[in-house]
Design an enzyme around this catalytic site. Structure first.
Site, PDB file in Angstrom:
ATOM      1  N   CYS A  18       3.379   1.592   2.847  1.00 52.25           N
ATOM      2  CA  CYS A  18       4.558   0.722   2.823  1.00 52.25           C
ATOM      3  C   CYS A  18       5.635   1.335   1.935  1.00 52.25           C
ATOM      4  O   CYS A  18       6.819   1.295   2.252  1.00 52.25           O
ATOM      5  CB  CYS A  18       4.191  -0.658   2.298  1.00 52.25           C
ATOM      6  SG  CYS A  18       2.785  -1.366   3.145  1.00 52.25           S
ATOM      7  N   CYS A  50       0.853  -1.178   0.000  1.00 51.24           N
ATOM      8  CA  CYS A  50       0.000   0.000   0.000  1.00 51.24           C
ATOM      9  C   CYS A  50       0.900   1.242   0.000  1.00 51.24           C
ATOM     10  O   CYS A  50       2.121   1.145   0.086  1.00 51.24           O
ATOM     11  CB  CYS A  50      -0.922   0.003   1.212  1.00 51.24           C
ATOM     12  SG  CYS A  50      -0.026  -0.204   2.747  1.00 51.24           S
TER      13      CYS A  50
END
Lengths: 323, 76
Positions: free
Chosen positions: B13, B10
Site C-alpha cells: 500500500c 502493508c
C-alpha cells in the site's frame, strides 16, 4: 531428480573449484558449492512456479470464489476452499477483507477457515523453494498435508459452531459491487500479469533466499555430521512440539527458512520434524493474528491457532514414523 | 480529482501511494490523495484484495501495486 538440475551442479562445481580455486575437500568448498547450487536452483524454480501459478490465478477472482462457496456446507466444499487457497494470492494484509467478503457471501465459517488455513501454508514460492531444496517427495507431502490441514481445521471449526466469536460488525458490513471484475482479459494480459508476479515475488524474496542459503551453506559445510540426529532425532518425542512452538510466532521469511532446514535435514533432523517446523512458520504468524483480531474474537483466534498447531504436531509425528 | 488508496498499511500500500504521488508530481495534475484503512469503506467498494486504487469513486485496480504507466492513464 538430480538429472534435470545436473547442469547447475556442473556450474556450481566449476565456479567453486576452478573460478574460485577452492580445494574440493575443504569445509569452505562444501559451503560455497552448496550456496551456489542452491541459489541457482531456487531462483530458476521460483520463476517457473510463480509464472505458472500466477497465470492460472488470473482465472480465479475473489468474486468467483465467493459465488462458488456461498452457502455451501459439507466436506467437499472444505476441499474446494482449501484447493482455491493453494493457488490464491495471499498477503496477510488482504486476509481481513477476504474474510469479510466470504462471510458476507454466506460462505460458512468453517469453509472460510479451510481457505484461510491453506492459503498461506501452500503458496507457489514456498513450493518452489521446497522443491529446489528438499526434493519432489517432501514437497508433495508438504502440499498434501497443507490441503488436508485446511480441510480438517476448517471442518472442526465448522462443527464447533464458533460464529459467535466473529466480531459483530462483520455481519453488518455490506460488500459493494465489485467494480474491478476482470471479465475478458487476453492471453497477453494474463502473461503480463504472471510475469509481473515473477518480478514482484522474486524481487521481494531473493534476499531471504540468499541469507537462508548462506546460513544453510555454512552449517552444511562446518557442522559435524549427524549432530541433530543425536539431539533432535526421531527418538526425541519433544522435538516436534518444540519445533512447532518455535515456528508458530515466527514470521514470513520462510523462503530463507527452507534452505536452512535443508541443511538441518542434512545433519540428521528428521523430515517430519522439519516439515512440521516449516508448516508452523507459514501457517500462523503473530502479525497475521494481530490483523485477524480485527474481525475475530480472542477465543476464536486461540482455537484456530491451537487446532492448526496440534494438527501440525500430529503431521510431524506421522511423517517421522512413515518416512 | 480524489484518489483513494485502500489497504491496511502493508508494504504494497505504501508503494502504491509513493507511485501515485510521484506521477502526480511529474505530470502536475492536482489531486487529493487519501489512504483508506477502515474495512467498512474498503468493503463498500467491493474490494477484497488490497492494495486497491479508487479514483473519484471508481475502483481502478485491486490486488496489486499500479505501475506509473497505469497511473498516467487514469489521471489523464
Amino acid at each position: 531428480m538430480a538429472d534435470i538440475f545436473y547442469p547447475l551442479q556442473w556450474i556450481a562445481d566449476k565456479l567453486t573449484y576452478e573460478v574460485f580455486g577452492i580445494t574440493p575437500t575443504t569445509h569452505l568448498a562444501a559451503s560455497v558449492n552448496f550456496i551456489i547450487y542452491d541459489v541457482l536452483k531456487i531462483v530458476i524454480l521460483l520463476a517457473v512456479m510463480i509464472f505458472a501459478i500466477s497465470y492460472l490465478r488470473t482465472y480465479i477472482t475473489p468474486e468467483k470464489t465467493r459465488k462458488v462457496l456461498g452457502g455451501k456446507t459439507g466436506l467437499r466444499y472444505h476441499l474446494i476452499a482449501s484447493l482455491i487457497g493453494t493457488v490464491s494470492p495471499f498477503c496477510s494484509c488482504s486476509s481481513v477483507p477476504l474474510f469479510i467478503g466470504f462471510v458476507e457471501a454466506g460462505v460458512p465459517l468453517g469453509v472460510t477457515f479451510s481457505f484461510l488455513i491453506t492459503s498461506p501454508l501452500v503458496n507457489e514460492a514456498a513450493v518452489a523453494v521446497l522443491w529446489a531444496t528438499l526434493g519432489l517427495k517432501a514437497t508433495v507431502i508438504y502440499v498434501v498435508s497443507g490441503i488436508v490441514l485446511g480441510v480438517f481445521g476448517g471442518y472442526v471449526i465448522g462443527v464447533l459452531k464458533l460464529e459467535r466469536y466473529v466480531e459483530e460488525f462483520v455481519y453488518k458490513i455490506k460488500v459493494g459491487k465489485q467494480a474491478n471484475e476482470q471479465e475478458s482479459i487476453t492471453i497477453k494480459e494474463r502473461t503480463d500479469l504472471a510475469l509481473e508476479s515473477v518480478k514482484d515475488i522474486v524481487g521481494r524474496v531473493w534476499i531471504y533466499v540468499i541469507i537462508g542459503v548462506t546460513i544453510g551453506g555454512i552449517f552444511h559445510g562446518y557442522a559435524p555430521e549427524g549432530i541433530l540426529e543425536k539431539y533432535a532425532g526421531k527418538d526425541n518425542l519433544l522435538a516436534v512440539p518444540i519445533a512447532v512452538l518455535i515456528g508458530v510466532p515466527l514470521y514470513s521469511n520462510v523462503m530463507g527458512m527452507i534452505p536452512i532446514v535443508e541443511s538441518l535435514i542434512g545433519k540428521g533432523l528428521p523430515i517430519g520434524t522439519s516439515l512440521a517446523f516449516l508448516m508452523s512458520v507459514t501457517a500462523v504468524s503473530l502479525p497475521e493474528m494481530i490483523i485477524l483480531r480485527k474481525v475475530l474474537k480472542k477465543e476464536l483466534i486461540a482455537i484456530f491457532v491451537s487446532i492448526v498447531a496440534l494438527s501440525i504436531v500430529f503431521t510431524g509425528y506421522l511423517f517421522n514414523i512413515l518416512l | 480529482m480524489k484518489i483513494e488508496i485502500l489497504g491496511t498499511g502493508c508494504v504494497k500500500c505504501k508503494k502504491t501511494k509513493e507511485n501515485i504521488e510521484k506521477v502526480l508530481k511529474e505530470t502536475g495534475v492536482e489531486a487529493e490523495v487519501l489512504k483508506v484503512e477502515d474495512f467498512e469503506t474498503i468493503m463498500k467498494y467491493g474490494v477484497m484484495v488490497t492494495p486497491a486504487v479508487v479514483i473519484d469513486g471508481e475502483v481502478k485496480l485491486a490486488g496489486k501495486v499500479p505501475d506509473e504507466k497505469e497511473i498516467r492513464k487514469w489521471i489523464n
